[in-house]
Write an enzyme that holds these catalytic residues in place. Structure first.
Site, PDB file in Angstrom:
ATOM      1  N   HIS A 111       8.595   8.341  14.921  1.00 20.78           N
ATOM      2  CA  HIS A 111       7.498   7.450  14.492  1.00 20.78           C
ATOM      3  C   HIS A 111       6.208   8.238  14.209  1.00 20.78           C
ATOM      4  CE1 HIS A 111       6.202   2.986  14.644  1.00 20.78           C
ATOM      5  NE2 HIS A 111       5.481   3.649  13.745  1.00 20.78           N
ATOM      6  N   ILE A 112       6.335   9.215  13.327  1.00 16.99           N
ATOM      7  CA  ILE A 112       5.193  10.079  13.001  1.00 16.99           C
ATOM      8  C   ILE A 112       4.705   9.870  11.571  1.00 16.99           C
ATOM      9  CG2 ILE A 112       5.563  11.958  14.653  1.00 16.99           C
ATOM     10  CD1 ILE A 112       6.940  13.098  11.736  1.00 16.99           C
ATOM     11  N   GLY A 113       5.193   8.796  10.931  1.00 16.54           N
ATOM     12  CA  GLY A 113       4.842   8.596   9.513  1.00 16.54           C
ATOM     13  C   GLY A 113       3.348   8.668   9.259  1.00 16.54           C
ATOM     14  N   GLY A 114       2.567   8.063  10.144  1.00 20.24           N
ATOM     15  CA  GLY A 114       1.117   8.035   9.934  1.00 20.24           C
ATOM     16  C   GLY A 114       0.385   9.063  10.781  1.00 20.24           C
ATOM     17  N   HIS A 121       0.826  -1.218   0.000  1.00 22.49           N
ATOM     18  CA  HIS A 121       0.000   0.000   0.000  1.00 22.49           C
ATOM     19  C   HIS A 121       0.855   1.260   0.000  1.00 22.49           C
ATOM     20  CE1 HIS A 121      -2.979  -2.994   1.216  1.00 22.49           C
ATOM     21  NE2 HIS A 121      -3.863  -2.166   0.723  1.00 22.49           N
ATOM     22  N   ILE A 122       1.839   1.322   0.912  1.00 23.26           N
ATOM     23  CA  ILE A 122       2.644   2.545   1.023  1.00 23.26           C
ATOM     24  C   ILE A 122       3.651   2.619  -0.123  1.00 23.26           C
ATOM     25  CG2 ILE A 122       4.304   3.804   2.455  1.00 23.26           C
ATOM     26  CD1 ILE A 122       2.905   2.538   4.915  1.00 23.26           C
ATOM     27  N   ASP A 153       9.609  -6.708  -4.459  1.00 24.14           N
ATOM     28  CA  ASP A 153       8.625  -7.220  -3.493  1.00 24.14           C
ATOM     29  C   ASP A 153       8.674  -8.742  -3.585  1.00 24.14           C
ATOM     30  OD1 ASP A 153       5.793  -5.828  -2.129  1.00 24.14           O
ATOM     31  OD2 ASP A 153       5.975  -8.020  -2.261  1.00 24.14           O
ATOM     32  N   GLU A 206      11.723   2.107  21.001  1.00 24.73           N
ATOM     33  CA  GLU A 206      11.152   3.464  20.942  1.00 24.73           C
ATOM     34  C   GLU A 206      10.605   3.838  22.307  1.00 24.73           C
ATOM     35  OE1 GLU A 206       8.330   3.540  17.707  1.00 24.73           O
ATOM     36  OE2 GLU A 206       9.854   2.972  16.226  1.00 24.73           O
TER      37      GLU A 206
HETATM   38  P1  NAI Z   1       1.565  -3.736   2.965  1.00 22.34           P
HETATM   39  O1  NAI Z   1       1.307  -5.038   3.608  1.00 22.34           O
HETATM   40  O2  NAI Z   1       0.522  -3.127   2.110  1.00 22.34           O
HETATM   41  O3  NAI Z   1       2.896  -3.861   2.064  1.00 22.34           O
HETATM   42  C1  NAI Z   1       4.067  -4.504   2.488  1.00 22.34           C
HETATM   43  C2  NAI Z   1       4.705  -5.125   1.266  1.00 22.34           C
HETATM   44  O4  NAI Z   1       5.972  -5.652   1.628  1.00 22.34           O
HETATM   45  C3  NAI Z   1       3.892  -6.285   0.698  1.00 22.34           C
HETATM   46  O5  NAI Z   1       3.647  -6.073  -0.686  1.00 22.34           O
HETATM   47  C4  NAI Z   1       4.784  -7.506   0.926  1.00 22.34           C
HETATM   48  O6  NAI Z   1       4.656  -8.489  -0.074  1.00 22.34           O
HETATM   49  C5  NAI Z   1       6.150  -6.867   0.916  1.00 22.34           C
HETATM   50  N1  NAI Z   1       7.196  -7.648   1.561  1.00 22.34           N
HETATM   51  C6  NAI Z   1       7.091  -8.408   2.673  1.00 22.34           C
HETATM   52  N2  NAI Z   1       8.297  -8.964   2.960  1.00 22.34           N
HETATM   53  C7  NAI Z   1       9.161  -8.527   2.010  1.00 22.34           C
HETATM   54  C8  NAI Z   1      10.542  -8.723   1.773  1.00 22.34           C
HETATM   55  N3  NAI Z   1      11.288  -9.501   2.574  1.00 22.34           N
HETATM   56  N4  NAI Z   1      11.108  -8.109   0.696  1.00 22.34           N
HETATM   57  C9  NAI Z   1      10.357  -7.343  -0.138  1.00 22.34           C
HETATM   58  N5  NAI Z   1       9.038  -7.105   0.052  1.00 22.34           N
HETATM   59  C10 NAI Z   1       8.447  -7.692   1.116  1.00 22.34           C
HETATM   60  O7  NAI Z   1       2.013  -2.773   4.121  1.00 22.34           O
HETATM   61  P2  NAI Z   1       2.003  -1.178   4.098  1.00 22.34           P
HETATM   62  O8  NAI Z   1       0.688  -0.690   4.544  1.00 22.34           O
HETATM   63  O9  NAI Z   1       2.553  -0.703   2.805  1.00 22.34           O
HETATM   64  O10 NAI Z   1       3.038  -0.862   5.279  1.00 22.34           O
HETATM   65  C11 NAI Z   1       4.432  -1.157   5.138  1.00 22.34           C
HETATM   66  C12 NAI Z   1       5.122  -0.933   6.449  1.00 22.34           C
HETATM   67  O11 NAI Z   1       4.973   0.402   6.884  1.00 22.34           O
HETATM   68  C13 NAI Z   1       4.608  -1.803   7.601  1.00 22.34           C
HETATM   69  O12 NAI Z   1       5.703  -2.345   8.296  1.00 22.34           O
HETATM   70  C14 NAI Z   1       3.991  -0.856   8.539  1.00 22.34           C
HETATM   71  O13 NAI Z   1       4.112  -1.261   9.857  1.00 22.34           O
HETATM   72  C15 NAI Z   1       4.801   0.402   8.292  1.00 22.34           C
HETATM   73  N6  NAI Z   1       4.066   1.601   8.694  1.00 22.34           N
HETATM   74  C16 NAI Z   1       4.761   2.607   9.326  1.00 22.34           C
HETATM   75  C17 NAI Z   1       4.094   3.743   9.746  1.00 22.34           C
HETATM   76  C18 NAI Z   1       4.828   4.849  10.410  1.00 22.34           C
HETATM   77  O14 NAI Z   1       4.220   5.581  11.177  1.00 22.34           O
HETATM   78  N7  NAI Z   1       6.095   5.015  10.159  1.00 22.34           N
HETATM   79  C19 NAI Z   1       2.644   3.891   9.570  1.00 22.34           C
HETATM   80  C20 NAI Z   1       2.038   2.835   8.787  1.00 22.34           C
HETATM   81  C21 NAI Z   1       2.739   1.719   8.413  1.00 22.34           C
END
Ligand code: NAI
Length: 420
Positions: free
Chosen positions: A302-305, A171-172, A191, A279
């Site tokens: 940790h303010i990304g979201g 998603h991100i 990915d 953290e």
């Molecule tokens: P998502 O589940 O939509 O996407 C994650 C992607 O990573 C998936 O396509 C998956 O197949 C891929 N993936 C998994 N293991 C992998 C690997 N070893 N190598 C390559 N690709 C791999 O998740 P989303 O929503 O995009 O979030 C991603 C990360 O961002 C999560 O860890 C989440 O916790 C973090 N996050 C951080 C925030 C912040 O405040 N900094 C806020 C929201 C999310």
């Protein structure tokens, strides 16, 4: 009304209709959009600013049907045991670790969250950092705060024409891809799952191709055993000299000592990190990190979201999921009970919502009971997980309350609700 087997008698008469249950408690200053959205569905919520620890929370939940929390309130088995009327828990955040979701599921309590409402916020932070790192903006700003007029163009670059490497195209990652291309960047990604490339982005065969081919690498993978330590000294060594590394995913994914070492040696031109292996729990907590004090390194707590928009999106999304569950029985995207997407109820029909232990023979007991009471079934929906089954019956409105007592008496029954 609902009843849970083995729990104290419900506080309201058993012939009530749950669809307008009013006992909704929202803790931890959940965004006002949650209560406003619920109110559009005719549900009135009580909001409180602070959280409650389990010992203080349990006595508050005697008649609560919906509990809304964010990440700090822990909903433990004793808390669930003290909440016989509880139908659903809304986690107005991403994670659900603070709730014993398995125990809630065994009690027929649906848990909802909002996994993707802050996607755009994280993507925008990442884009901001890509530009800041290329222009060394934070260093320039800090210099000027110290009255130093550093107008040099050395090591400052446009992002147009540069290559962005994205690790994790979910998603991100895919949002970042779209925004980066709009800035004129070339995008490559890796990915582990097959992902449709958006725009002109190119999927690479492996992580190393992305690391070696990008001017800036951004990490967007989840925290899993396979992503722990994904980026260490060997991976950083493969990156282009002077490249930038951004981690807004999870703190365990990147080895910060290796990043610090590479920045000091000049192999990396800078880095940005929003997440850390450890953290602080509060603003007063100690923060230590190998990256502090290094040039062209952006550190955020940790303010990304964390934006007003993300909070409002989360509030609306979870509130709608709860309202649809209360008023129709729909459990789509619940994290702990079988998911059933239900049509809206017909005005001349009653709906029976029945959670039971997933063992053989329960459906035939239910059907037998309805037949004995001359209740005609017009539609039936069923989903199960390993422990729990969720059956929804749309029936003619005669004798429904008569069969309700019979359904509650089936030994495998966890919870019965009727909507009319
Ligand atoms: P998502 O589940 O939509 O996407 C994650 C992607 O990573 C998936 O396509 C998956 O197949 C891929 N993936 C998994 N293991 C992998 C690997 N070893 N190598 C390559 N690709 C791999 O998740 P989303 O929503 O995009 O979030 C991603 C990360 O961002 C999560 O860890 C989440 O916790 C973090 N996050 C951080 C925030 C912040 O405040 N900094 C806020 C929201 C999310």
């Amino acid at each position: 009304m609902s009843a849970t087997k083995g729990s104290p008698a419900p506080a309201q008469p058993p012939t009530g209709d749950d669809s307008n249950a009013a006992d909704i408690l929202l803790l931890e200053g959940i965004h006002a959009a949650a209560a406003a959205t619920m109110s559009e569905f005719g549900l009135e919520a009580t909001r409180r600013d602070g959280g409650l620890d389990p010992a203080a929370l349990a006595p508050q939940l005697g008649r609560t049907r919906i509990l809304g929390i964010r990440s700090k309130t822990r909903v433990t088995p004793p808390v669930l045991a003290a909440a016989p009327e509880l139908l659903a828990i809304g986690c107005f955040c991403i994670g659900t670790n603070q709730v014993d979701v398995a125990e809630a599921g065994r009690r027929g309590i649906a848990v909802f969250n909002s996994p993707f409402s802050n996607t755009r916020s994280v993507a925008e932070l990442t884009i901001a950092e890509i530009i800041c790192l290329h222009r060394r903006l934070t260093d320039k700003s800090m210099s000027l705060h110290r009255s130093r007029w550093d107008k040099s163009a050395a090591h400052a670059h446009e992002v147009r024409g540069r290559t962005l490497g994205i690790v994790g195209y979910g998603h991100i990652g895919s949002q970042v891809s779209v925004l980066a291309e709009a800035l004129g960047m070339r995008v490559v990604y890796h990915d582990i799952a097959a992902k449709l490339p958006l725009g002109n982005a190119q999927s690479m065969n492996d992580l190393h191709e992305v690391l070696a081919g990008a001017d800036v690498v951004t990490i967007h993978v989840p925290e899993t055993p396979s992503t722990r330590g994904l980026i260490g000294p060997a991976e950083i060594a493969r990156m282009r000299p002077g490249a930038f590394l951004i981690n807004n995913a999870r703190g365990t994914v990147v080895d910060l000592d290796a990043v610090a070492d590479a920045v000091r040696r000049g192999h990396l031109g800078g880095a940005a990190s929003d997440v850390y292996p450890a953290e602080p729990a509060t603003a007063q907590g100690d923060f230590t990190c190998p990256l502090t004090g290094l040039p062209n390194v952006i550190l955020t707590p940790h303010i990304g979201g964390s934006t007003e928009e993300a909070q409002a999106n989360i509030a609306r999304e979870v509130a709608i999921k709860i309202a649809r569950f209360i008023q129709h029985g729909t459990t789509t995207s619940a994290v702990n009970v079988p998911e059933v997407e239900l049509p809206h109820r017909q005005p001349d029909q009653h709906r029976i919502l029945h959670f039971h232990r997933n063992v053989p023979g329960v459906l035939s007991k239910m059907h037998g009971l309805l037949a004995e009471n001359d209740v005609n079934i017009n539609a039936e929906y069923l989903q199960s997980n390993a422990e729990v089954s969720y059956v929804i019956l749309d029936v003619d409105p005669h004798h429904v309350e008569d069969v309700r007592a019979g359904l509650e008496a089936i030994p495998e029954t966890i919870r019965v609700r009727t909507l009319r």
